[in-house]
Design a protein around this motif. Sequence first.
Motif, PDB file in Angstrom:
ATOM      1  N   TYR A 181       7.165 -21.909 -12.290  1.00  0.00           N
ATOM      2  CA  TYR A 181       7.181 -23.018 -13.245  1.00  0.00           C
ATOM      3  C   TYR A 181       7.469 -22.475 -14.640  1.00  0.00           C
ATOM      4  O   TYR A 181       6.847 -21.507 -15.078  1.00  0.00           O
ATOM      5  N   LEU A 235      11.277 -25.840 -12.073  1.00  0.00           N
ATOM      6  CA  LEU A 235      10.780 -24.945 -11.026  1.00  0.00           C
ATOM      7  C   LEU A 235      11.957 -24.126 -10.532  1.00  0.00           C
ATOM      8  O   LEU A 235      12.976 -24.683 -10.107  1.00  0.00           O
ATOM      9  N   LYS A 283      -0.076 -25.499  -9.919  1.00  0.00           N
ATOM     10  CA  LYS A 283      -0.138 -26.878  -9.382  1.00  0.00           C
ATOM     11  C   LYS A 283       1.251 -27.452  -9.097  1.00  0.00           C
ATOM     12  O   LYS A 283       1.491 -27.893  -7.979  1.00  0.00           O
ATOM     13  N   PRO A 284       2.183 -27.452 -10.070  1.00  0.00           N
ATOM     14  CA  PRO A 284       3.527 -27.916  -9.678  1.00  0.00           C
ATOM     15  C   PRO A 284       4.154 -27.034  -8.598  1.00  0.00           C
ATOM     16  O   PRO A 284       4.863 -27.534  -7.720  1.00  0.00           O
ATOM     17  N   GLU A 285       3.877 -25.732  -8.638  1.00  0.00           N
ATOM     18  CA  GLU A 285       4.426 -24.845  -7.596  1.00  0.00           C
ATOM     19  C   GLU A 285       3.848 -25.225  -6.226  1.00  0.00           C
ATOM     20  O   GLU A 285       4.571 -25.279  -5.232  1.00  0.00           O
ATOM     21  N   HIS A 312       5.366 -28.481  -4.969  1.00  0.00           N
ATOM     22  CA  HIS A 312       6.692 -28.286  -4.367  1.00  0.00           C
ATOM     23  C   HIS A 312       6.567 -27.668  -2.982  1.00  0.00           C
ATOM     24  O   HIS A 312       7.237 -28.087  -2.029  1.00  0.00           O
ATOM     25  N   ARG A 344       8.447 -34.725  -6.299  1.00  0.00           N
ATOM     26  CA  ARG A 344       7.743 -34.767  -7.570  1.00  0.00           C
ATOM     27  C   ARG A 344       6.872 -36.026  -7.600  1.00  0.00           C
ATOM     28  O   ARG A 344       7.350 -37.123  -7.275  1.00  0.00           O
ATOM     29  N   GLN A 399       0.066 -28.563 -16.530  1.00  0.00           N
ATOM     30  CA  GLN A 399       1.422 -28.408 -15.996  1.00  0.00           C
ATOM     31  C   GLN A 399       1.725 -29.446 -14.923  1.00  0.00           C
ATOM     32  O   GLN A 399       2.869 -29.893 -14.793  1.00  0.00           O
ATOM     33  N   MET A 400       0.733 -29.834 -14.148  1.00  0.00           N
ATOM     34  CA  MET A 400       0.958 -30.880 -13.135  1.00  0.00           C
ATOM     35  C   MET A 400       1.369 -32.179 -13.816  1.00  0.00           C
ATOM     36  O   MET A 400       2.280 -32.874 -13.358  1.00  0.00           O
ATOM     37  N   TYR A 436       4.922 -31.787 -15.320  1.00  0.00           N
ATOM     38  CA  TYR A 436       5.930 -31.814 -14.248  1.00  0.00           C
ATOM     39  C   TYR A 436       6.124 -33.242 -13.734  1.00  0.00           C
ATOM     40  O   TYR A 436       7.253 -33.694 -13.512  1.00  0.00           O
ATOM     41  N   THR A 437       5.034 -33.955 -13.586  1.00  0.00           N
ATOM     42  CA  THR A 437       5.103 -35.355 -13.162  1.00  0.00           C
ATOM     43  C   THR A 437       5.890 -36.166 -14.186  1.00  0.00           C
ATOM     44  O   THR A 437       6.758 -36.969 -13.834  1.00  0.00           O
TER      45      THR A 437
END
Lengths: 350, 350
Positions: free
Chosen positions: A223, A233, B248-250, B253, B259, B272-273, B276-277
């Motif tokens: 990220y 990502l 969290k985003p990693e 994914h 997403r 970060q979540m 990313y959202t």
Amino acid sequence: MNTQFSPRVWPALFVALATLCSPLCSVLALAEMPSATEVLPSWNDGPAKRAIVDFVKATTDKSNPDFVPPEERIATFDQDGTLWVEHPMYSQVIYCLDRVPALVKAKPELANVEPFKTVLSGNREAMAKLSTHDLEKILFATLTGMTVDTFNAEAKKWTEEAKDSRWKRPYTELTYQPMQEVLSYLRANDFKTYIVTGGGQDFVRVYSVPPEQVVGSAGSTKYSYDQQGKPILTKEPKLLLNDNDAGKPEGIHLMIGRRPIAAFGNSTGDEQMLEYTGAGHGLRLKVLVLHDDAEREYAYGPAQGLPDTKVGAFTQDLYDEAKKDGWVVISMKKDWKCIFGFDSAAQCNK
Amino acid sequence: MNTQFSPRVWPALFVALATLCSPLCSVLALAEMPSATEVLPSWNDGPAKRAIVDFVKATTDKSNPDFVPPEERIATFDQDGTLWVEHPMYSQVIYCLDRVPALVKAKPELANVEPFKTVLSGNREAMAKLSTHDLEKILFATLTGMTVDTFNAEAKKWTEEAKDSRWKRPYTELTYQPMQEVLSYLRANDFKTYIVTGGGQDFVRVYSVPPEQVVGSAGSTKYSYDQQGKPILTKEPKLLLNDNDAGKPEGIHLMIGRRPIAAFGNSTGDEQMLEYTGAGHGLRLKVLVLHDDAEREYAYGPAQGLPDTKVGAFTQDLYDEAKKDGWVVISMKKDWKCIFGFDSAAQCNK
């Protein structure tokens, strides 16, 4: 009488019958029409079809001691060789080789570096001799280093445009019609179906819906933010899960967290997934597809005297384990009326 | 008139009203009854509730330009501090400390080895001073080395028996009633809800259904066979995914492959979540829970002058980012009529 005619050809057939036959003959023809509610229509009646239907009936009937609540009805399917064609080479490897020219265009310094030089030459004999290490280099170079969104767009474009050399069709059409019927049949009976593939998770997700029901070999992502400060990502060249052999039950635990009650595979890479599925309590369905149909698809084993292969090997040991433990072995030649959805309607009993 | 009475107390109320009031009075009372279809009943009307309801209405209305097809309605929720209490310490850490006596019983040589010796002593002051490295030792020793099935059984037993020291209830009951209503409301509108936790994926799966919708910090497992030849999966002391911050985003994914369009958190580990959202196309909902209710739960930030903490910190920087980017900040004190399902029915508007 051939009962494999599609409903689409029935009207013409009726005209012919009405002309040639007595009224009794027409009634007999009607009696042999495939029922609209027939399950797995492109399967021949035989032990494989019966095992699948019996399993679904037992696990979905509340009065049956083998009943399984809907939320626990997890079924896992290998992809290459189980749901679609894997010979002469896995589709993802063809994708990676197809990506090399674009890669070299972006990084011209690779043009004279092996193994990229060989791939660019287009010399198939030389490409067939590339080592596993060379192939890994190509996979990492073409599957990592870009954002997830860029990869998805590139892979989607390829699945829409690339065609295989034998059937001249997009790879996504090379899926086995009888297996698609099994997927639909299970879903209609409240099974949650997952693809559990040794192939790349992100690659298979591009054409498999829903993506959250694909478990595959997966690399890490990183990220960060692009120059405009937008979160991105990026696919990293670091393998988190090698979803083959023992990696299949490990991946199932990581991604699903439940043990499947049914599992379908076709090679030694699926052995542990089927064993793990079978080791749970209650009725379990373990199925292997044997590629024994050189005419309509390919024939390889080396089980049962079929030719040996490095792509999706089904060994005699695996065959013996299957027979000993009551796993179902599907003979593509004997059990399937047709192979693909684009086979003639009559073959597929549509 | 107080409209927070539960349907369960309405019959008695009606008797009282019928005795005391005129027919007109009864009609007025009916008009103020909470509607059976009222959404988020234990939320006060305010910007947070309105933002959630408006988002769901917009994304589920086909005629709205912000409509999202059901399969893309992914909502992710942090667990500790967002769905349940995380103070004074994360429940999973308490679980690990609680497991130490059983661990030492199985391996008596650990009784005089730190940090196990300190944990066995029961000296809370000394335990509070354990370093991160000490805690990691305890986590690895109590969360790995056993089969997945054994771990699940041990953790399930704990969630059924262990009670927190303040409310004297099982930890699983310390979930926020208003957030449970958000989960139900989203699911009723065809959202797929996921827990995305920094806590252990296997631990949270034990009490979260369905387990396949839990993304968390995850270690590898190892497939092998027990002495009877039965396949087993053993939890290994190797971290595959640290599902905090950028993890969290990693992790989203890796496990979901889509997403989210809505995300809920409460600390810097969720930043970060939410970013990313928010970076996807179309309408997005980003929500943070601010623990500002020392009386009914806990108060910690350090945003907005609340006390600082090492457990689930919500910094002023995060608060400023939220305000700048239009994220919703829930004030537990102002936005929630009640905190827990076991609060009085009247408080929870049941």
